[in-house]
Structure formats: C-alpha cells, structure tokens
Design a protein around this motif. Structure first.
Motif, short mmCIF file in Angstrom:
data_model
loop_
_atom_site.label_atom_id
_atom_site.label_comp_id
_atom_site.label_asym_id
_atom_site.label_seq_id
_atom_site.Cartn_x
_atom_site.Cartn_y
_atom_site.Cartn_z
N GLY A 1 0.89 -1.18 0.09
CA GLY A 1 0.01 -0.11 0.02
C GLY A 1 0.80 1.24 0.08
N ALA A 2 0.21 2.39 -0.02
CA ALA A 2 0.77 3.57 -0.02
C ALA A 2 1.96 3.78 1.00
N VAL A 3 1.40 3.64 2.51
CA VAL A 3 2.46 3.70 3.57
C VAL A 3 3.41 2.62 3.51
N GLY A 4 2.83 1.33 3.52
CA GLY A 4 3.67 0.13 3.51
C GLY A 4 4.70 0.04 2.51
N ALA B 1 1.36 -9.08 2.17
CA ALA B 1 0.16 -8.49 1.19
C ALA B 1 -0.79 -9.35 1.09
N GLY B 2 -1.81 -8.87 0.14
CA GLY B 2 -3.03 -9.51 0.08
C GLY B 2 -3.22 -10.41 -1.07
N SER B 3 -2.06 -10.47 -1.89
CA SER B 3 -2.27 -11.34 -3.28
C SER B 3 -0.97 -11.66 -3.75
N GLU C 1 0.36 -11.45 -6.64
CA GLU C 1 0.96 -10.52 -7.51
C GLU C 1 1.54 -9.45 -6.57
N LYS C 2 1.13 -8.89 -5.63
CA LYS C 2 1.43 -7.90 -4.76
C LYS C 2 2.80 -8.40 -3.95
N VAL C 3 2.90 -9.84 -3.65
CA VAL C 3 4.02 -10.37 -3.01
C VAL C 3 5.23 -10.30 -3.86
N ASP D 1 1.92 -13.54 1.09
CA ASP D 1 0.49 -13.44 1.20
C ASP D 1 -0.23 -13.81 2.39
N TYR D 2 -0.78 -12.68 3.13
CA TYR D 2 -1.47 -13.26 4.60
C TYR D 2 -2.80 -14.08 4.44
N LYS D 3 -3.32 -13.97 3.14
CA LYS D 3 -4.52 -14.87 2.83
C LYS D 3 -4.20 -16.18 2.67
N GLN E 1 -9.67 -4.19 11.03
CA GLN E 1 -10.74 -3.90 11.86
C GLN E 1 -11.75 -2.87 11.55
N TYR E 2 -11.45 -2.06 10.60
CA TYR E 2 -12.34 -0.93 10.16
C TYR E 2 -13.77 -1.24 9.65
N ASN E 3 -13.87 -2.38 9.02
CA ASN E 3 -15.29 -2.73 8.81
C ASN E 3 -15.70 -3.77 9.60
N GLY F 1 1.83 3.72 19.55
CA GLY F 1 0.81 4.49 18.63
C GLY F 1 1.29 5.52 17.76
N MET F 2 0.80 5.96 16.63
CA MET F 2 1.37 7.32 16.20
C MET F 2 0.44 7.85 15.14
N LEU F 3 0.38 9.39 15.19
CA LEU F 3 -0.44 10.02 14.28
C LEU F 3 0.65 10.80 13.43
N VAL F 4 0.32 10.80 12.25
CA VAL F 4 1.33 11.46 11.46
C VAL F 4 1.02 13.09 11.69
N ASN F 5 -0.09 13.66 12.08
CA ASN F 5 -0.02 15.15 12.28
C ASN F 5 0.78 15.64 13.58
N VAL G 1 -7.80 -3.65 -3.54
CA VAL G 1 -7.66 -3.60 -5.14
C VAL G 1 -6.34 -2.72 -5.53
N ASN G 2 -6.04 -1.75 -4.62
CA ASN G 2 -4.85 -0.91 -4.97
C ASN G 2 -3.66 -1.37 -4.82
N THR G 3 -2.58 -0.91 -5.65
CA THR G 3 -1.17 -1.10 -5.17
C THR G 3 -0.66 0.33 -5.11
#
Ligand SMILES: NC(=O)c1ccc[n+]([C@@H]2O[C@H](COP(=O)([O-])OP(=O)(O)OC[C@H]3O[C@@H](n4cnc5c(N)ncnc54)[C@H](OP(=O)(O)O)[C@@H]3O)[C@@H](O)[C@H]2O)c1
Length: 341
Positions: free
Chosen positions: A162-165, A184-186, A188-190, A204-206, A255-257, A280-284, A330-332
């Motif tokens: 992902g963007a951060v990772g 990562a989750g596929s 292809e990504k790996v 692939d964690y799945k 956990q977000y959903n 914990g961290m917050l970018v701000n 879906v994103n890389t």
C-alpha cells in the motif's frame, strides 16, 4: 492546466447513511451545489486529484476520534490537489497548484490559509497526496521518529504493497535495515514487493497463517514491526519480535469494517519478558519533520532509489467505488481519483 470555464454548479459526495460493517453505495450521495465566487482571503479551486484513505472509514462512524466524524447529509472532506481558478487571496493566482483538505468535491471555495501551494513541475501533482504527502510522511516519521529504526534492524511491515507500507519497506532498506519483510493480500503484490521494491521476503497473508509465514521469512526474528493491519498480524509480530523490539502502531485496517472486536493479539503478555515497546502514532504530530522528509524523500525519488506506484481511478462519479476498492485491497501503492480536465 487546461483552460476551462467555471461552471455555475458542481458535484460533491455527501455521507447519506452511517455504514454498519462494510460501506455500501447507498451510504453516499452525489449532490449538485452552486460554485461560490471567492470572497477576500479565499480561493476557488478546481480539484484535479482526490485522495481516498483508510482513515475515512472511521470518519463515517459517529464516534469521537482524532478526526471528527463526517456529518450526515453534508459533504465529506479529505486530501485533494487542484488548480486555483479564481482568487481573492494575496499570493494565490489562477493556475497555481494547491494541496488542501476539501476533497470529495469537484470545485471548492476555501480560505487560502488552508491551502498550500505545490510545485507541479517538481513532482506529478498526485504525488503530493502520496509519496510526498501524508502517507509518505507517515512512513518516514513512523519508521524513524516513532520506530527509532537503527542500522541492522530486521523489519516487518504489513499492508506492504500500500501507500504507507511500500514506502516503509523501502525507507527501512535505504536506512540500513538488514532484513525487510512485507505482507500483502495477493501473490501479485508479494512478487512485486520482492522483484521491484527490494524486499528480502514477502508473503500473502491470505494463503497461510501470518505467524507461520513470518517465522519462515525471518528465522532470526524481527526488531521492528510497522503495523498497518492489527489483529493476527500484530499477534504474529509480537511472537516474532526479539528482546527490546519495537512496534509502530500506525493502523489496524483489518478492523475498520469489523462489527465485533478482533480475536487477537492474545499474546500481549510476551511484551513484558521481551521488554517490547508498542507505540501509537499520528502523522499530524510530526510536522516538525516535514522539511527533512521532503528533502530526503524527493532526493530518493529523483535518484530512483525510491519507487512509488499509484492506482488511479478516473472520474469523480467513481470516487466512492475507489474508496471501497481501497478497503478491499484492489490498489497497489496510493489510491487516487483523477478528475477530468
Ligand atoms: N496513524 C497515522 O497517522 C496514519 C496515517 C496514514 C495511514 N495510516 C494507516 O496506515 C495503513 C495504510 O494506509 P494507506 O493509506 O497506505 O492504505 P493502503 O495500504 O494503500 O491501502 C489499504 C490496504 O489495506 C489492505 N487491507 C485491507 N483489508 C485488510 C485486511 N483485513 N488485512 C490486511 N490488509 C488489509 C489492502 O491491501 P492487501 O491487498 O494487502 O490486503 C489495501 O490495499 C492504514 O491502516 C491506515 O489507517 C495511519
């Protein structure tokens, strides 16, 4: 920038309902509103790229957090870059490219003090939403200021494609990590993480339990875990961490959903014997690092030492689908929405 007549009305995405679990299209509404001429001190911006980010999912809930919840029946907000088309503010002229926080809109009129001019010749405009923006800064500050990365560290990062990772893994390598592992989750990504991003190992964690795959990828353990996912990833990392290891708690996207609490980590007590530090961290909180971040990361981008990628979704009307696709993986690299024009 292509010259365009400013329309009398433009569209914005509103929050129509608060999701239970995964958001659905009916939770969002596309609304046509008048385009307002700027007052003194304001600018009118035509957005060119909108950011969709995982934290926006949390803002759809009516829960007090570090970012206020989106309001029902009101436009959502978020990072965006665009061009000034009319200005009532000193120092801003039509054609200037700006970064601001009123995304989810085609056009926006805002106080110029809430916009930052960016240079579209120094980097593609969308990079200010990704590698040179909030996600890039999260990776840089998380790894260096919070994680205290040291030369020789063995590093594991989740959400690695992902963007951060993807930046965490590469910055760790550039700063002297002796082992960089990503999940990562596929397949292809790996493959991409190892073949193109210079990770030593990825999985692939799945495909199999995280703890099992992490133990294989890092047989001598890890010293630093950059957590974008939480749950089973955090539990596996606690198990794999060496004495005095550190964990950067950046995100918990698994956990977000979710509609119930995660099953793990069940092994937090290991942190005592191993003398782990989980923070914990917050970018701000890391604005002071901004000049150092921009100088170092733009240098790596110019030299080609740092590779970045975007998943670009075209069309304002597809912004909510882009957001849902981000949550689905879906994103890389950075997920952005490109507006016409
Ligand atoms: N603390 C801060 O200040 C801060 C700032 C920015 C971002 N963050 C956090 O950093 C993390 C990454 O953000 P980002 O903007 O770079 O997004 P991103 O990683 O570009 O996109 C989200 C990714 O999460 C992965 N994902 C989705 N569901 C998952 C699950 N159940 N388990 C594991 N992975 C899952 C997907 O990739 P896969 O295909 O690999 O599943 C998806 O591509 C998020 O947790 C975000 O909240 C925190």
């Amino acid at each position: 920038m292509a010259e365009q007549a400013t329309p009398a009305t433009a569209r914005e995405w509103h929050l129509a309902a608060r999701p239970q679990g995964w958001p659905v299209p009916a939770d969002f509404a596309l609304v046509e509103v008048p385009v307002r001429t700027p007052e003194p001190g304001e600018i009118l911006v035509r957005n060119a790229f909108l950011s969709v980010d995982p934290y926006m999912r949390g803002r759809m809930n009516d829960v007090k957090s570090y970012a206020p919840p989106y309001q029902l029946g009101r436009a959502m907000d978020g990072g965006a870059v665009g061009y000034v088309v009319a200005s009532g503010a000193e120092g801003f002229a039509p054609g200037d490219a700006v970064l601001h926080g009123l995304g989810w809109r085609e056009y926006t009129t805002l106080d110029a003090r809430h916009a930052v001019k960016v240079d579209p010749d120094a980097a593609p405009l969308s990079a200010y939403l990704g590698a040179l923006g909030m996600p890039g800064m999260t990776a840089y500050a998380g790894l260096l200021a919070v994680g205290g990365l040291k030369e020789g560290d063995r590093v594991f990062v989740s959400g690695a494609a992902g963007a951060v990772g993807s930046m965490v893994g590469q910055i760790a390598r550039l700063k002297g990590a002796s082992l960089v592992v990503g999940s990562a989750g596929s397949a292809e990504k790996v493959a991409k993480l190892v073949d193109e991003y210079g990770f030593d190992a990825a999985f692939d964690y799945k495909a199999a339990p995280v703890a099992e795959q992490l133990a294989k990828a890092a047989p001598e353990g890890i010293d630093l875990y950059f957590d974008n996912v939480g749950g089973d990833h955090l539990e596996a990392a606690i198990g794999a961490l060496n004495v005095h290891g550190r964990v950067v708690l950046c995100g918990a996207i698994a956990q977000y959903n979710a509609t119930s609490a995660p099953a793990g980590p069940r092994n937090l007590a290991l942190a005592i014997g191993k003398r782990l530090r989980l923070e914990g961290m917050l970018v701000n909180d890391h604005a002071a690092l901004q000049p150092q971040f921009v100088a170092e990361v733009s240098g790596w981008l110019k030299s080609g030492e740092l590779r970045t990628e975007e998943t670009v979704v075209d069309g304002f009307e597809n912004a909510t689908e882009a957001f849902l696709d981000l949550l689905r993986g879906v994103n890389t690299g950075k997920m952005v929405v490109r507006l016409e024009g």
